[in-house]
Design a protein around this motif. Structure first.
Motif, PDB file in Angstrom:
ATOM      1  N   SER A 186      -1.554  13.206  -4.772  1.00  0.00           N
ATOM      2  CA  SER A 186      -2.304  13.415  -6.009  1.00  0.00           C
ATOM      3  C   SER A 186      -1.405  13.467  -7.237  1.00  0.00           C
ATOM      4  CB  SER A 186      -3.125  14.708  -5.918  1.00  0.00           C
ATOM      5  OG  SER A 186      -2.271  15.803  -5.618  1.00  0.00           O
ATOM      6  N   THR A 187      -0.113  13.721  -7.034  1.00  0.00           N
ATOM      7  CA  THR A 187       0.850  13.694  -8.147  1.00  0.00           C
ATOM      8  C   THR A 187       2.070  12.903  -7.710  1.00  0.00           C
ATOM      9  OG1 THR A 187       1.885  15.744  -7.410  1.00  0.00           O
ATOM     10  CG2 THR A 187       0.084  15.937  -9.014  1.00  0.00           C
ATOM     11  N   GLY A 188       2.853  12.456  -8.649  1.00  0.00           N
ATOM     12  CA  GLY A 188       4.063  11.716  -8.324  1.00  0.00           C
ATOM     13  C   GLY A 188       3.800  10.228  -8.275  1.00  0.00           C
ATOM     14  N   ASN A 189       4.872   9.448  -8.179  1.00  0.00           N
ATOM     15  CA  ASN A 189       4.768   7.990  -8.217  1.00  0.00           C
ATOM     16  C   ASN A 189       5.349   7.331  -6.972  1.00  0.00           C
ATOM     17  OD1 ASN A 189       3.654   8.160 -10.768  1.00  0.00           O
ATOM     18  ND2 ASN A 189       5.648   8.075 -11.795  1.00  0.00           N
ATOM     19  N   ILE A 190       5.461   8.094  -5.909  1.00  0.00           N
ATOM     20  CA  ILE A 190       6.066   7.556  -4.689  1.00  0.00           C
ATOM     21  C   ILE A 190       4.980   7.101  -3.717  1.00  0.00           C
ATOM     22  CG2 ILE A 190       7.517   8.068  -2.703  1.00  0.00           C
ATOM     23  CD1 ILE A 190       8.985  10.106  -4.439  1.00  0.00           C
TER      24      ILE A 190
END
Length: 723
Positions: A186-190
């Motif tokens: 839900s968060t982050g760009n990985i």
């Protein structure tokens, strides 16, 4: 005071009957299709809370013209919002029961006063996913942008081409790529690889787990740790292109139809024009209520799942018969239809008009006996009058014509060489009446005489029965045609019957049928000649032994047998089954003695054991007449519930399926280990092999429910095995 033994027998039979299973008519799920025809490059579809359905094609937005079961609608241009034509729409979704669109620049909607309008900042978008009405994940071949309230939350690059995106509950997203499955929290760009595999076509989050559709292997189920839990390859088709979780049910689209896969492995298959305009599925989505939309190359199908009782289904079929399947009182099929259009069909004569009508006639007699419906009584009157005219329209006393029709072009009639000019002006009648006609007549006349408490109808039925049976007895156990010769199949003479070897089915069948017919005639007329003939056939010609012969002894003729025996025993004849079971009504119910009745019961139960795999409602419910507790009630109800509401003769193909277990070639032509549901087979009467996997006539005809469905249903009601 002595008690009559027969009375005791009937009292015991009644007590035994009370111990039989009964089906309580609770609602079940009846499925049917409402089809919308089209010819476009379709992409997807969605609907809003107002019931407005839109289809997205390469030509823009389209909508549905009204359609209903058996009357298809069409996919037409949608002009409701005229300025939508200026939009280059790529994808659309239902979000909070409203329609939301993705075009090349923005996510927008006409709902919520048109306030939703969010630039997505992605080039050449392919699709999008809604988190809620103000938050979306938009993707193209390699990039995903998550936007909320006109703000960019994040932009992520994929290492492989993106195929689909699905929500992972509240935890994030799953991204299906050409190289496998990635997870995005839900968060982050990985983007985290969780399952590497090429050839994946589609993905669904079903009951918290991932289900993947593979181009060659089938359905791959992953557990919560993304490990392969199982692979399901026994599917109707492996040419998969979509998998979706809809209302907690797993749906699969393929190039060869759609199917629903249950947790226990059971599969419901929706293919052919009974269900889809074309079998290649483009998309699957939830429809209004409990329905499912299946977008296909030929348009859109709404598969409707409606709670229905057998009683409600019977009402539907009663109306179907009366609306377009009654010809001069006969129960007839609709022919000459163009691509399933019922408005283009015509009522045509049939070789077996008499037989099909007797089955419908018996159903209406049972219906009247159960309900006292004036409608059922009038239906009985009209069809019985049609049956009576079969006897009066030709000059041969006691001889029933096959059918009759107004004088017209002979080349437009089936089997034109057997039509004869009737004494009545403007009418022709058809000769060569066969044994299956005769047994149908005896069955229906006996049923009416027994169960319809209307004196004039009882007497009419008895008079017709007596007329035919007198003709047969006086003509040395033959049906003798207008030319003074026996018809090809109307033969019960001992020289003919016993001319067959003991293993040839017609020896057993004809013996069983004629004894039942004679017993019926004797029961209602009390004429000694019928009883005398029965005893003669028993004592001098072995007809009791013939009819008691176990089914296991019936088979192919020996190599040295005559040509007719060879012809009659190439394989099991399912028309014979129909004749046997219709004949069992008179054989069992009107037996001359209790001892004979018990012998007949043993013969019926032996035959039923052979027929069990077919799960045919007529065979099973007729067997219930004997009072046995094992008559396949569940299978009979399954047949009645599973029979499609659409009785059009669509072309059906199942032989290419990967989910059915085939059997080796056998005498009964049972091709599969388990018979397929009626709604997955071609429409056929009870005289057809229910194990035939393929067949049909491209929507050129519609069968009547009068013989196929109404007979077993109302007989079951009369025998009180259906409450």
């Amino acid at each position: 005071m002595k008690t009559n033994l027969l009375t005791i027998y009937f009292l015991l039979s009644a007590v035994m009957a009370l111990g039989q299973q009964r089906h309580k008519d609770l609602p079940f799920t009846q499925d049917y299709a409402i089809k919308y025809e089209g010819n476009g490059d379709y992409k997807t579809m969605a609907f809003d809370r107002n019931g407005h359905v839109q289809v997205l094609s390469s030509d823009g937005l389209q909508r549905l013209s009204p359609g209903q079961l058996l009357v298809p609608g069409k996919i037409v241009e949608d002009n409701l919002y005229r300025f939508m034509k200026d939009k280059n729409i790529v994808d659309m979704l239902q979000v909070e029961n409203q329609l939301v669109y993705l075009d090349k620049e923005v996510v927008f909607s006409n709902a919520w006063a048109g306030k939703l309008y969010m630039p997505h900042q992605i080039t050449q978008p392919r699709g999008f996913l809604a988190v809620n009405k103000s938050e979306y994940l938009v993707f193209n071949a390699k990039q995903l942008n998550q936007i909320k309230d006109n703000k960019m939350l994040r932009s992520v690059q994929s290492p492989a081409e993106i195929v689909e995106v699905h929500a992972q509950g509240q935890q994030g997203f799953y991204i299906l790529t050409t190289a496998g499955v990635l997870a995005l929290n839900s968060t982050g760009n990985i983007l985290k690889p969780v399952y590497n595999k090429t050839g994946l076509q589609s993905m669904a989050v079903h009951q918290g787990k991932l289900v993947l559709a593979h181009a060659e292997e089938g359905l791959i189920f992953l557990n919560n740790q993304f490990k392969q839990e199982r692979v399901l390859s026994k599917l109707p088709s492996l040419k998969l292109n979509k998998v979706r979780s809809i209302d907690q049910q797993l749906w699969v689209g393929s190039k060869e139809g759609a199917f629903k896969v249950f947790a226990n492995g059971k599969i419901n298959y929706y293919a052919s024009k009974r269900w889809l305009n074309q079998d290649e599925v483009i998309d699957l989505k939830k429809g209004p209520g409990s329905s499912v939309f299946v977008l296909n190359k030929g348009g859109l199908s709404q598969l409707v799942f409606e709670d229905m009782t057998l009683a409600k289904k019977a009402d539907f079929y009663e109306k179907q018969v009366r609306a377009r399947h009654i010809r001069n009182g006969f129960n007839a099929n609709l022919f000459g239809m163009k691509n399933g259009d019922i408005s283009t069909g015509f009522l045509a004569d049939s070789d077996n008009d008499g037989l099909w009508t007797t089955m419908y006639l018996a159903s209406q007699a049972f219906r009247y006996a159960v309900t006292k419906s004036p409608d059922a009584l009038q239906n009985t009157r009209e069809s019985l009058d049609a049956m009576e005219r079969l006897y009066s329209i030709n000059p041969v006393k006691g001889f029933p014509a096959r059918t009759f029709e107004r004088t017209g072009h002979r080349d437009q009639l089936g089997d034109p060489e057997h039509w004869q000019k009737a004494p009545a002006k403007d009418w022709d009648w058809k000769a060569t009446t066969s044994s299956d006609e005769a047994i149908g007549h005896a069955f229906a006349f006996g049923v009416i005489a027994e169960v319809v408490d209307v004196p004039e109808l009882k007497q009419q039925a008895i008079r017709l029965l007596d007329s035919m049976m007198t003709h047969i007895v006086e003509n040395d156990m033959y049906l003798v045609d207008f030319d003074g010769k026996p018809t090809l199949w109307g033969k019960w003479n001992p020289a003919y019957v016993n001319g067959f070897s003991k293993n040839i089915g017609d020896r057993k069948l004809n013996s069983s049928n004629i004894i039942g017919m004679l017993q019926t005639a004797y029961h209602f007329t009390k004429k000694p000649m019928y009883k005398d003939k029965i005893m003669e056939l028993f004592n001098k010609h072995g007809y009791l032994e013939n009819l008691m012969r176990p089914m296991s002894e019936i088979g192919k003729a020996d190599a040295q047998a005559d040509d007719l025996s060879q012809l009659l025993s190439v394989y099991w004849n399912h028309s014979d089954d129909e004749m046997y079971f219709l004949g069992y009504w008179g054989l069992y119910r009107y037996a001359l003695t209790n001892e004979l009745k018990q012998q007949y019961k043993a013969a019926i139960l032996d035959h039923y054991e052979a027929e069990k795999p077919e799960k045919d409602a007529v065979w099973n419910i007729m067997t219930a007449m004997t009072g046995t507790s094992d008559f396949g009630l569940a299978d009979a109800v399954w047949y009645l519930q599973e029979y499609p509401l659409d009785l059009i003769q669509w072309t059906i193909k199942n032989s290419n399926r990967k989910d059915i277990e085939l059997l080796d070639k056998n005498f009964r032509n049972q091709y599969t280990k388990t018979v397929l549901p009626p709604d997955e087979l071609k429409i056929s009467r009870h005289n057809s092999n229910r194990f035939n996997m393929d067949g049909g006539h491209d929507g050129a005809a519609e069968n009547s429910a009068g013989d196929i469905w109404l007979l077993p249903y109302w007989m079951g009601k009369y025998l009180k095995v259906i409450e």
